[in-house]
Design a protein around this motif. Sequence first.
Motif, short mmCIF file in Angstrom:
data_model
loop_
_atom_site.label_atom_id
_atom_site.label_comp_id
_atom_site.label_asym_id
_atom_site.label_seq_id
_atom_site.Cartn_x
_atom_site.Cartn_y
_atom_site.Cartn_z
N GLN A 25 0.84 -1.20 0.00
CA GLN A 25 0.00 0.00 0.00
C GLN A 25 0.87 1.25 0.00
O GLN A 25 1.84 1.34 0.76
CB GLN A 25 -0.92 0.01 1.23
CG GLN A 25 -1.95 -1.10 1.24
CD GLN A 25 -3.02 -0.83 2.28
OE1 GLN A 25 -3.63 0.23 2.30
NE2 GLN A 25 -3.23 -1.79 3.17
N ASP A 26 0.52 2.20 -0.84
CA ASP A 26 1.27 3.45 -0.93
C ASP A 26 0.71 4.48 0.04
O ASP A 26 0.35 5.60 -0.35
CB ASP A 26 1.23 3.98 -2.36
CG ASP A 26 1.97 3.08 -3.33
OD1 ASP A 26 3.06 2.61 -2.97
OD2 ASP A 26 1.45 2.84 -4.44
N ALA A 27 0.64 4.11 1.31
CA ALA A 27 0.11 5.01 2.33
C ALA A 27 0.51 4.51 3.71
O ALA A 27 0.83 3.34 3.90
CB ALA A 27 -1.41 5.12 2.23
N ILE A 28 0.49 5.44 4.69
CA ILE A 28 0.63 5.10 6.10
C ILE A 28 -0.47 5.84 6.85
O ILE A 28 -1.13 6.71 6.30
CB ILE A 28 2.02 5.48 6.66
CG1 ILE A 28 2.23 7.00 6.55
CG2 ILE A 28 3.12 4.72 5.94
CD1 ILE A 28 3.50 7.48 7.21
N TRP A 29 -0.69 5.47 8.12
CA TRP A 29 -1.74 6.09 8.92
C TRP A 29 -1.13 6.74 10.15
O TRP A 29 -0.29 6.13 10.85
CB TRP A 29 -2.78 5.05 9.34
CG TRP A 29 -3.73 4.70 8.24
CD1 TRP A 29 -4.99 5.17 8.04
CD2 TRP A 29 -3.48 3.79 7.16
NE1 TRP A 29 -5.55 4.63 6.91
CE2 TRP A 29 -4.65 3.78 6.34
CE3 TRP A 29 -2.40 2.99 6.78
CZ2 TRP A 29 -4.75 3.00 5.19
CZ3 TRP A 29 -2.50 2.23 5.63
CH2 TRP A 29 -3.67 2.24 4.85
N LEU A 30 -1.54 7.98 10.42
CA LEU A 30 -1.09 8.72 11.60
C LEU A 30 -2.27 8.89 12.54
O LEU A 30 -3.37 9.27 12.11
CB LEU A 30 -0.54 10.09 11.19
CG LEU A 30 0.54 10.10 10.11
CD1 LEU A 30 1.01 11.53 9.86
CD2 LEU A 30 1.72 9.22 10.49
N ARG A 31 -2.06 8.64 13.82
CA ARG A 31 -3.13 8.74 14.83
C ARG A 31 -2.62 9.57 16.00
O ARG A 31 -1.50 9.37 16.48
CB ARG A 31 -3.56 7.35 15.32
CG ARG A 31 -3.88 6.35 14.22
CD ARG A 31 -4.27 4.99 14.79
NE ARG A 31 -5.58 5.05 15.42
CZ ARG A 31 -6.70 4.70 14.81
NH1 ARG A 31 -6.68 4.25 13.56
NH2 ARG A 31 -7.86 4.76 15.46
N ALA A 32 -3.47 10.50 16.46
CA ALA A 32 -3.09 11.34 17.60
C ALA A 32 -4.34 11.99 18.18
O ALA A 32 -5.36 12.13 17.49
CB ALA A 32 -2.08 12.40 17.19
N ARG A 33 -4.27 12.43 19.43
CA ARG A 33 -5.40 13.10 20.07
C ARG A 33 -5.53 14.54 19.62
O ARG A 33 -6.62 15.12 19.70
CB ARG A 33 -5.26 13.03 21.59
CG ARG A 33 -5.40 11.61 22.12
CD ARG A 33 -5.60 11.59 23.62
NE ARG A 33 -5.90 10.26 24.11
CZ ARG A 33 -6.22 9.99 25.37
NH1 ARG A 33 -6.26 10.97 26.26
NH2 ARG A 33 -6.48 8.74 25.74
N GLN A 34 -4.43 15.12 19.19
CA GLN A 34 -4.45 16.52 18.72
C GLN A 34 -4.00 16.56 17.26
O GLN A 34 -3.06 15.88 16.86
CB GLN A 34 -3.54 17.40 19.58
CG GLN A 34 -3.93 17.45 21.04
CD GLN A 34 -2.96 18.28 21.85
OE1 GLN A 34 -2.17 19.05 21.31
NE2 GLN A 34 -3.02 18.14 23.17
#
Length: 394
Positions: free
Chosen positions: A127-136
């Motif tokens: 997959q040509d993507a990554i995922w970023l997760r954060a509260r802000q």
Amino acid sequence: LRDALARLLARLRRPGPHLRAMAQPQDIEDPKFDVVKIGPSYYRKLAVNENLNFKCGARTQDYYDEEEEEERELDDQMVYEGDEWVLKLPVPAVYHKFIVGSRARNKQQLEMESGARIKVPHREELQDAIWLRARQKQQIYSCKAQIELLCEKEEAKLEYTHFLSVPLAQDINLRRKVDDFRETVVMQRFDGIDDSIFMPSRRLHFTLCMLKLHSHAQVDEMKEALQDLSQQIAATADYGRPLKAAMKGLHIMTDDPSNVGVVFTTDRSHALQNRMNNLSDMMFELLKARGLVAQQNLVAQRLLSSDGAHAEVKLHATLMNTKYSRANRGPDGYRPPGGERETFDASVLMERFGQVDFGEVQLKELQLSCLDEMADDGYYRSLVSMPLFDPAAR
């Protein structure tokens, strides 16, 4: 004088606005407490008037309201899941190994410095993507910026995949003259020269820029950029005039004809050079704006002036290149990357054929070409093309 002094003393005794705004001792009430029973024990709880208006609190709330009202470029792409924001960030799969790093050290450092979590797909998923997760949201923006800097730094380690070419091989007369030149040179048996180092005439071209397009999204972006470039060129005065090159002479990349790896032919007229540089200026600006090529990469390819302000493309049609030599290949025909390139002494070759004339060629179009894929006609496979001048002007 006595009256003026009395008025001054009276003014000094009168409290100013900042003092009148302060609470006076007689205005402060004694704290009140409520008795609360928790289990077998009793506790005193401070009773706070709910109607109190704390200005600092109001200002803080106003500050956060202002922050929430200010939208940024990727806010509409973020999704709120559970108690955190999630952003799908397009990143070609070839860069994922750099983001993770050895023993996931790069990934851990990025997460620690930004406060966001990074999810990288498994290698098999491609997959040509990554995922970023954060509260802000700000943590996601910080992580995104650091990842982009990392990828830009590591880009130099990636191989080129495509290039922008101006085909010359469509001219039958040019191909015939180049083939005759090859046969003549091979028959004279110069030291270090055999037919394996000659570029096949069906692949003759000018290269304007090498590209690293490692995802379908980047290729699609490149096609859109060339559509924009086509519209810009069509609006210029040069578009109504045919574009031609007089291919004459043998040239080398260095000043020492006794140590040569590449021999090429070209048209060194200022008129052609200026027109191609103007085209390249427009093209490079579009590619940089879309993130398809970086300024430092153009510098590394030696496509810019010494100050980096404008394009200076060296037009050359390769005739001979020692990287194709049989001597550089293994028993199975495989040519390992890197290593020291073989050279030969071209002094006698330049003396005898230095003024060879290959004739005039029309430069009809610009193509997005695949570096290691060939079409049925023997030229590099084209993904998209655009005219360099009005076809009606021929």
